[in-house]
Design a protein around this motif. Structure first.
Motif, PDB file in Angstrom:
ATOM      1  N   SER A  26      -6.679   4.653 -16.291  1.00 17.34           N
ATOM      2  CA  SER A  26      -5.440   4.419 -15.557  1.00 17.34           C
ATOM      3  C   SER A  26      -5.438   3.037 -14.922  1.00 17.34           C
ATOM      4  N   ALA A  27      -4.384   2.252 -15.155  1.00 16.98           N
ATOM      5  CA  ALA A  27      -4.294   0.901 -14.602  1.00 16.98           C
ATOM      6  C   ALA A  27      -4.364   0.895 -13.077  1.00 16.98           C
ATOM      7  N   PRO A  28      -3.693   1.827 -12.355  1.00 18.78           N
ATOM      8  CA  PRO A  28      -3.802   1.834 -10.891  1.00 18.78           C
ATOM      9  C   PRO A  28      -5.237   2.030 -10.404  1.00 18.78           C
ATOM     10  N   VAL A  29      -5.985   2.910 -11.069  1.00 14.41           N
ATOM     11  CA  VAL A  29      -7.381   3.136 -10.673  1.00 14.41           C
ATOM     12  C   VAL A  29      -8.193   1.865 -10.857  1.00 14.41           C
ATOM     13  N   LEU A  30      -7.983   1.185 -11.979  1.00 19.24           N
ATOM     14  CA  LEU A  30      -8.694  -0.071 -12.225  1.00 19.24           C
ATOM     15  C   LEU A  30      -8.354  -1.105 -11.161  1.00 19.24           C
ATOM     16  N   GLU A  31      -7.094  -1.182 -10.774  1.00 20.52           N
ATOM     17  CA  GLU A  31      -6.687  -2.168  -9.771  1.00 20.52           C
ATOM     18  C   GLU A  31      -7.320  -1.872  -8.417  1.00 20.52           C
ATOM     19  N   ILE A  32      -7.410  -0.606  -8.043  1.00 19.96           N
ATOM     20  CA  ILE A  32      -8.050  -0.244  -6.774  1.00 19.96           C
ATOM     21  C   ILE A  32      -9.522  -0.645  -6.784  1.00 19.96           C
TER      22      ILE A  32
END
Length: 244
Positions: free
Chosen positions: A91-97
């Motif tokens: 998931s892109a949001p998880v990577l960004e966090i």
């Protein structure tokens, strides 16, 4: 109205990168992502960063540390591939966090250890380059990881600002190529006014930043770099949380 806002944001981001060596993606990225979406927006950020770094390199190439660049750039290009695979699988949001938290933690550690011996040798820039390359694909910004290394190694801020530009050119070009080949990202249709505004903003911001850079001491330039890196990490993490 949107074109005028885009022009103003590009000028600000370009001026900031001319002073500190990075910051263009941090300032311009959120607006471009809002306009064209997260995947295509990050791709456009990479393209815009590529354009501005080429412009800036034309005026700062005499201060480039080619030895460090030779260690940073190849590892960054290698790091782009696993970054793209992660982007496709996680998931892109998880990577960004995760990326945002790691950037802030790394910069905090570098500042807390400022009285320790400077980080030296070949291993540190190779690792920094690999992490930076992966971040370019997953979060659209490769600068914060590089800034952590710059602070930890006591890199002269003006030399860093110059050396970062050919580095960003190579990383952005690699990121764009890999994204177009391995992901669903496509070039957004902003029209002539949109792309023209971005190009004009880059040129204006270059001259504004050049005037400001001549008035700042190395210490203040380094402080700007630290603030920009922290802001980049925080913005990336917040964007991930908001997208969950």
């Amino acid at each position: 109205m949107t074109t005028a806002l885009l022009l103003a944001v590009v000028v600000l981001g370009a001026a900031l990168q001319r002073v500190s060596g990075m910051g263009f993606a941090l300032v311009v990225g959120p607006l471009l992502v809002l306009l064209v979406g997260p995947v295509d927006g990050v791709l456009l950020v990479n393209l815009c960063g590529l354009l501005f770094s080429l412009l800036m390199l034309a005026t700062t190439r005499g201060a480039v540390d080619w030895r460090r660049l030779a260690l940073l750039a190849p590892s960054a290009l290698v790091g782009i591939v696993p970054g793209a695979l992660l982007l496709a699988a996680v998931s892109a949001p998880v990577l960004e966090i995760v990326v945002g938290v790691l950037v802030m933690a790394g910069m905090s550690a570098a500042l807390l250890a400022r009285h320790a011996p400077a980080l030296d040798g070949r291993f540190a820039p190779v690792v920094a380059g690999a992490v930076s390359g992966a971040m370019s694909v997953t979060a659209g910004t490769s600068g914060p990881a590089l800034a952590v290394y710059a602070v930890a190694s006591r890199w002269d801020p003006r030399s860093f600002a110059a050396t970062a530009q050919p580095y960003f050119v190579m990383v952005a070009a690699g990121s764009v190529t890999v994204k177009l080949l391995l992901t669903d990202a496509r070039l957004p249709a902003l029209g002539a006014w949109g792309y023209g505004g971005i190009a004009a903003g880059c040129v204006v911001g270059l001259f504004v930043g050049r005037a400001l850079a001549g008035r700042l001491s190395p210490g203040r330039t380094r402080a700007v770099l630290v603030v920009v890196a922290f802001a980049g990490g925080l913005a990336t993490a917040v964007r991930g949380v908001a997208s969950l």
